[in-house]
Structures are given as structure tokens and as C-alpha cells.
Design a protein around this motif. Structure first.
Motif, mmCIF file in Angstrom:
data_model
loop_
_atom_site.group_PDB
_atom_site.id
_atom_site.type_symbol
_atom_site.label_atom_id
_atom_site.label_comp_id
_atom_site.label_asym_id
_atom_site.label_seq_id
_atom_site.Cartn_x
_atom_site.Cartn_y
_atom_site.Cartn_z
ATOM 1 N N GLU A 126 -13.668 28.588 -1.867
ATOM 2 C CA GLU A 126 -13.304 27.935 -0.604
ATOM 3 C C GLU A 126 -14.664 28.471 0.502
ATOM 4 O O GLU A 126 -14.874 27.534 1.368
ATOM 5 C CB GLU A 126 -12.139 28.179 -0.051
ATOM 6 C CG GLU A 126 -11.032 27.646 -1.065
ATOM 7 C CD GLU A 126 -11.119 26.246 -1.388
ATOM 8 O OE1 GLU A 126 -11.675 25.676 -0.219
ATOM 9 O OE2 GLU A 126 -10.622 25.604 -2.096
ATOM 10 N N LYS A 157 -14.791 22.444 -10.048
ATOM 11 C CA LYS A 157 -13.984 23.776 -9.879
ATOM 12 C C LYS A 157 -13.389 23.945 -11.333
ATOM 13 O O LYS A 157 -13.279 25.111 -11.663
ATOM 14 C CB LYS A 157 -12.946 23.559 -8.915
ATOM 15 C CG LYS A 157 -12.349 24.872 -8.504
ATOM 16 C CD LYS A 157 -11.505 24.801 -7.208
ATOM 17 C CE LYS A 157 -10.827 26.166 -6.986
ATOM 18 N NZ LYS A 157 -10.116 26.112 -5.781
ATOM 19 N N ASN A 176 -17.822 26.850 0.201
ATOM 20 C CA ASN A 176 -17.698 25.393 0.461
ATOM 21 C C ASN A 176 -17.985 25.423 1.672
ATOM 22 O O ASN A 176 -18.607 24.588 2.105
ATOM 23 C CB ASN A 176 -16.455 25.187 -0.294
ATOM 24 C CG ASN A 176 -16.368 23.506 -0.191
ATOM 25 O OD1 ASN A 176 -17.341 22.971 -0.188
ATOM 26 N ND2 ASN A 176 -15.238 23.075 -0.369
ATOM 27 N N GLN A 177 -17.025 26.200 2.580
ATOM 28 C CA GLN A 177 -17.199 26.092 4.049
ATOM 29 C C GLN A 177 -18.812 26.295 4.339
ATOM 30 O O GLN A 177 -19.054 25.736 5.495
ATOM 31 C CB GLN A 177 -16.144 26.982 4.687
ATOM 32 C CG GLN A 177 -14.810 26.544 4.208
ATOM 33 C CD GLN A 177 -14.000 27.630 5.158
ATOM 34 O OE1 GLN A 177 -14.198 28.251 6.314
ATOM 35 N NE2 GLN A 177 -12.657 27.997 4.521
ATOM 36 N N ASP A 224 -18.500 20.541 -4.138
ATOM 37 C CA ASP A 224 -17.202 20.204 -3.350
ATOM 38 C C ASP A 224 -16.569 19.044 -4.151
ATOM 39 O O ASP A 224 -16.501 17.889 -3.800
ATOM 40 C CB ASP A 224 -17.385 19.925 -2.173
ATOM 41 C CG ASP A 224 -16.060 19.824 -1.326
ATOM 42 O OD1 ASP A 224 -14.963 20.132 -2.037
ATOM 43 O OD2 ASP A 224 -15.964 19.169 -0.179
#
Length: 594
Positions: A348, A371, A351-352, A366
Motif C-alpha cells: 500500500e 497482488k 502504491n501511494q 496497482d
């Protein structure tokens, strides 16, 4: 032509003696540090300057008593009368001991005269007084002295190993691997396994640079040249374990072909520490794409300094445990599994960060399918890491390694059946996703197909070490069923006799398998030889990998041109230099030159 200076007996007051060249040129030699100077330095001012600057002077001596008898036949008696031998012995002992510690700690040679000796002199001056300081000042610790001391200790250690190899009752095992150092120079490293005094010994053999190319014939030329140089026949090698590119050191390489031509009986094994590359080759397209996406993401963050700094600051701001990502490397077997686990646990946050940097990698990163693939890869490579870690120990042989590999391969059908039933117990990260998102169904066919491929590839790729039923007495001669051995087997009587001994049974229960068979050489030599020929080959190049880690300490950017052959032998060898013999030879050479 300049006039040659002549030796004067008064120069002995500065603790110098005279050496004479073949052409009659006389040169002064310091009896404290063995430094030899040119004929132009044969003057009181030069000798006095060296004596006071390097050795602190020696106050309180009766200088008239220091004159040697000029007759050459009486020079050794002069040294005894002056007590030079005992004093020099202590100085040499201290010098060799420091050089040994310097090599063991992988420090540069200049650390002695630039740091250690000045600190020691200051401490001696403060704590012990000026007399102790002057004694310490006499210890020779210059860069050249430390270098020569390490060279001499290295040769002594090598001589011990070569003597052991020649005395080994069985042919020795070799492990060989190559790497590239900081100077872009290929370094070839070898370790040897042999029998000495009823014990299997593993020792460092050599680390030599490949001067030009890394072709198979170049490696063989260096390997063969080492044995020829030390007058040992190449057929002393009974097995050879290699690692690296198949074209260079693989079982079908030119190097192996040259070795087998020279030594037809030799057993060739390939290192079992690198199953990750084989796993990657068998990955389905989607899983391989997921792995490459992870590598590109890490390179995007770690390969660019601004991105790396921003990423670290971002993690610190949100309080994440990991502050950095691990680089992926092809040659270190544990990096890929750890890398995938880190990426999954920070999914996460990464990804950010990719969204914030507007990276084009976000399209492949993403999405839920990626994943799920990442979770499977992280779990699978974790299992491989555990397998590799179990092999990372001294004394690992092909039989034990093959048993561990078989245990891993036998798990694949169980895992496959569970995955077909949507049971991901053996893949905890993947199970975590399936419980929360229910996304495991889409990847199940790829996983089952991949496990099938792995099972067949492992069985064919790593075949050395498998024992047939008739030879399993090597593992346990007491529980082994003798019916599996034919009546014509010459050693069947020895096996029956061995099984009847209660004392030997007690030894078997308390000793390691290799040590047990070494201990049987005197009683059952044929059985011991047959067993140890199976247990002697290396299964991995683990010792070479440890040696490469030490190589990084020696070949740094500031010492890129440094020749490591002698230093690394002293640093990682289990042998201890025979200091008394080295010093005695040193003193004898000095006395002969007087």
C-alpha cells in the motif's frame, strides 16, 4: 661511476650490520627491522637518523661493547654476545602477531604505522613511561613490513594445506566459484576438503585473478596451473563442485570438459544453493511479468537518489518498520525472497508513492491480480530461502543435500492438491488475500502448473547424491537390510562384522556420519573408503560465497588495485601460522647474511 662506500665497524652502534652483494657492493641492514638500504646510505648520519627515528634510540648502552668481531666466521657469536637474537626474536614475534591480527580483521596494512603504533606509543608514554615507549618504538610495523609478514604467513599456511592434501588417504573434494571485484577483475576462489587424522577438514585453497577473459579454458589453465606450481598431480581431485554460468563453470562447460579430459574419474556437482534461477525459468508468463514488475519498481525507487530519499522520508512520516528496500541481485540466493516479502508487506505504501510520483509503473502494480501473483511468489521464494539456508553450513555433503531437496520436492504434490481444493495453507500471504478479497481462484491454475514443472525440473537438474538401495548402508550400517546386498559383494562380510560390534555401534550413535567412517579407516578400510568417496564431494559453494563476502572488505574503492591472494588466505583460513618456525627461519637467514 660514483665511488662505493665502505663498511666501518663503528656503524654497529646504530644496530646495523653489513650485507655484501655479488659485485662486492656493501649495503647496511638494520638488525631490528631487517630493512636493507643502498650503498649511498652507508654513512653515520643516515644510519643514526634511521636508528633514532624508527627505533627511538636505545639509551644507556656501552657503545664500545657493540662492535662486532670483523671475522665473518665469528659474526653469529657476536650477535649472541650482544643479545641481539633474543631481543630481535621478541620484536619479530610482536610484528608477526600484529600482522596476523591485521589480516584477520581485514584491515589495510597502513593502519599499523598510521594509527595503531602512534596510539600505542602515546598510551605507553602516559601509562608506562618513556622506557616502555622506546621499547614499543622498536617494533617494525611499517606498511612494507606488514605486507611481507602476511606474505610469509600465507605461504606457511598454504604449505600446511598442501602437506595435508598429499597425506590424505582419499582423493580430495574441491569447490570452485568466481566473482567480479570492485576493480572489475574476475576472481576465482577454491576450497578443498580432505581427510586428516580421522577427520574431514575443509580449508581455503586459493583466490587468484583471471587476467584476461573468463572462458572455460582460462579457468582451467589457472586451476591446473595452481596444482602444477606446487607439484601436485591434478588427479588428486576426486570431485569438483562448481557454480555460476553454465557456459563457464556448468556441467557442460568447456572448463568441465577440460577437467574430465585430464581427470576422467572426477565427480562433477553443481551448487544446490541457487534453485531460484531454475524457479524463475519455469514461471508462467503472468507470474514472470509480476516478478519483473517488482524488479522495475525497486530499481525506480533505489536506483534514483531523489526517489530513494523521498521514499525514506515518506516511510518515516507514516511510521513504517522498513526504511529501505532491498536491491534485487542475481547472484545472491536469499535476496529475491526477502525482496518479494518486503514489497508485499509495503504494498500500500509503495502504491501511494508511485501514484505521488506519477510513475508509469503504476499500471502494472496497482491491480488485484498482480497482488495475488506477488503473494504467491513471496511465499514460494520464502520456502526456497528456507531450503537454501538449511544447506548453508560447513560439512554439507551431496547425500544430506539430496535428502533435503527430496523432502522439498515431495511437498509439491501435496501443495498442488491443496491448491486445487482452494486450500492455501502452505502459502500464508496468498491465503491472507484469498480470505480478505477472495482472489485466489484466478491464480490457482498457474500455481498448480508451475509446481508440476518445478517437481520435474528439480529431479532432473540436481541428480547427484541419490543412493540406490545397495549403498544405503553408508547412512546406517546397523539398521540396513543386508538382503539388499548381493552375496558376491566383497564387503558384505565386513558389514556383517561391523554390525556385530557393540563398541562401534556406540561410536555411530555419538559421532557425525563423516567422522564415524573416518574412524573406521584402521579397522574396516574398504568400507570406510567406499563410504567416504560418497560423502566427500561438496554439495554447495557456500564456503566460496563466504569468501566473496570477505573479498569485499579487501577490494574497496580506495584499494581497488590491491592483490588479495595472501591476505585473504590468512584472513579466512582455519590454519594458524607456525610463528616459531617462521621467526627461526628469519633469524637464520639474517645470521647467514652477516
Amino acid at each position: 661511476m660514483s665511488k662505493k662506500r665502505k663498511w666501518d665497524d663503528d656503524y654497529v652502534r646504530y644496530w646495523f650490520t653489513c650485507t655484501t652483494e655479488a659485485d662486492g657492493t656493501q649495503r647496511p641492514q638494520c638488525v631490528l627491522c631487517n630493512s636493507v638500504f643502498s650503498n649511498t646510505d652507508l654513512r653515520p648520519s643516515k644510519l643514526s637518523d634511521h636508528f633514532n627515528r624508527q627505533h627511538g634510540g636505545v639509551a644507556g648502552h656501552d657503545l664500545s661493547g657493540l662492535k662486532p668481531v670483523p671475522t665473518p666466521s665469528d659474526k653469529s657469536e657476536t650477535l649472541k654476545a650482544l643479545r641481539v637474537a633474543s631481543h630481535e626474536d621478541a620484536l619479530l614475534q610482536a610484528s608477526y602477531q600484529f600482522a596476523y591480527l591485521c589480516a584477520k580483521e581485514k584491515n589495510p596494512h597502513t593502519i599499523a604505522e598510521k594509527l595503531v603504533k602512534p596510539c600505542a606509543l602515546e598510551i605507553a608514554q602516559i601509562v608506562l613511561g618513556p622506557d616502555a615507549q622506546k621499547k614499543l618504538q622498536q617494533i617494525p610495523l611499517s606498511d612494507n613490513v606488514i605486507h611481507s609478514r602476511i606474505d610469509e604467513m600465507s605461504q606457511d599456511i598454504l604449505q600446511q594445506v598442501l602437506e595435508d592434501i598429499k597425506a590424505s588417504p582419499l582423493k580430495v573434494g574441491i569447490q570452485l566459484a568466481e566473482t567480479t571485484d570492485m576493480d572489475d577483475c574476475n576472481q576465482l576462489m577454491a576450497f578443498v576438503r580432505y581427510i586428516k587424522e580421522k577427520e574431514i577438514i575443509e580449508e581455503f585453497l586459493f583466490c587468484e585473478p583471471l587476467q584476461l577473459t573468463m572462458k572455460g579454458r582460462d579457468v582451467f589453465s589457472l586451476f591446473r596451473g595452481f596444482f602444477l606450481k606446487h607439484k601436485i598431480a591434478l588427479d588428486v581431485c576426486g570431485s569438483l563442485c562448481t557454480d555460476g554460468a553454465s557456459s563457464v563453470l556448468g556441467e557442460d562447460s568447456e572448463f568441465v570438459a577440460c577437467v574430465k579430459k585430464e581427470v576422467p574419474h572426477i565427480v562433477i556437482t553443481h551448487c544446490l544453493l541457487n534453485p531460484h534461477a531454475l524457479v524463475t525459468k519455469t514461471l508462467p508468463t503472468k507470474l514472470r511479468d509480476a516478478l519483473f514488475t517488482v524488479v522495475r519498481v525497486i530499481n525506480f525507487i533505489k536506483g534514483r537518489a531523489p526517489n530513494h530519499r523521498l521514499f525514506q522520508a515518506f516511510l518515516e512520516e507514516i511510521g513504517i518498520e522498513y526504511s529501505v528496500l532491498l536491491f534485487h541481485t542475481e547472484m545472491r540466493w536469499l535476496s529475491r525472497g526477502q525482496m518479494l516479502t518486503h514489497i508485499f508487506e509495503m504494498y500500500e505504501e509503495i502504491n501511494q508513492f508511485l501514484h505521488h510520483q506519477s510513475s508509469t509503473l503504476i499500471d502494472g502494480f496497482d491491480n488485484k491480480e498482480f497482488k495475488v501473483h506477488l503473494a504467491y511468489l513471496a511465499d514460494l521464494f520464502k520456502h526456497l530461502n528456507e531450503f537454501s539456508a538449511s544447506l548453508q553450513r560447513p560439512g554439507m555433503n551431496t547425500v544430506s543435500a539430496r535428502e533435503k531437496l527430496s523432502a522439498l520436492v515431495r511437498k509439491f504434490p501435496f501443495w498442488q492438491k491443496r491448491i486445487e481444493k482452494r486450500n492455501f495453507t502452505n502459502f500464508p500471504l496468498l491465503e491472507e488475500i484469498t480470505v480478505s478479497d477472495g482472489e485466489g481462484v484466478c491464480v490457482s491454475p498457474d500455481i498448480t502448473w508451475h509446481l508440476q514443472q518445478l517437481s520435474s525440473f528439480f529431479q532432473g537438474y540436481f541428480s547427484v547424491g541419490a543412493l540406490d538401495e545397495a549403498r544405503k548402508w553408508i547412512l546406517d550400517p546397523f539398521l540396513f537390510n543386508l538382503d539388499f546386498v548381493s552375496d558376491g559383494y566383497l564387503m558384505k562380510n565386513d558389514l556383517a562384522e561391523l554390525r556385530a560390534s557393540g563398541q562401534i555401534l556406540m561410536e555411530f550413535e555419538t559421532m557425525k556420519l563423516e567422522d564415524f567412517w573416518c574412524a573406521q579407516f584402521t579397522v574396516f578400510p574398504d568400507l570406510a573408503k567406499a563410504a567416504l568417496e560418497i560423502l566427500m564431494p561438496f554439495a554447495t559453494t557456500y564456503l566460496c560465497e563466504l569468501g566473496f563476502s570477505s573479498l569485499l572488505h579487501f577490494k574497496t574503492k580506495s584499494r581497488s588495485g590491491f592483490s588479495v591472494s595472501d591476505d585473504i588466505r590468512v584472513a579466512i583460513s582455519k590454519k594458524v601460522p607456525r610463528f616459531s618456525d617462521i621467526i627461526e627461519q628469519k633469524l637464520q637467514l639474517q645470521q647467514k647474511s652477516l
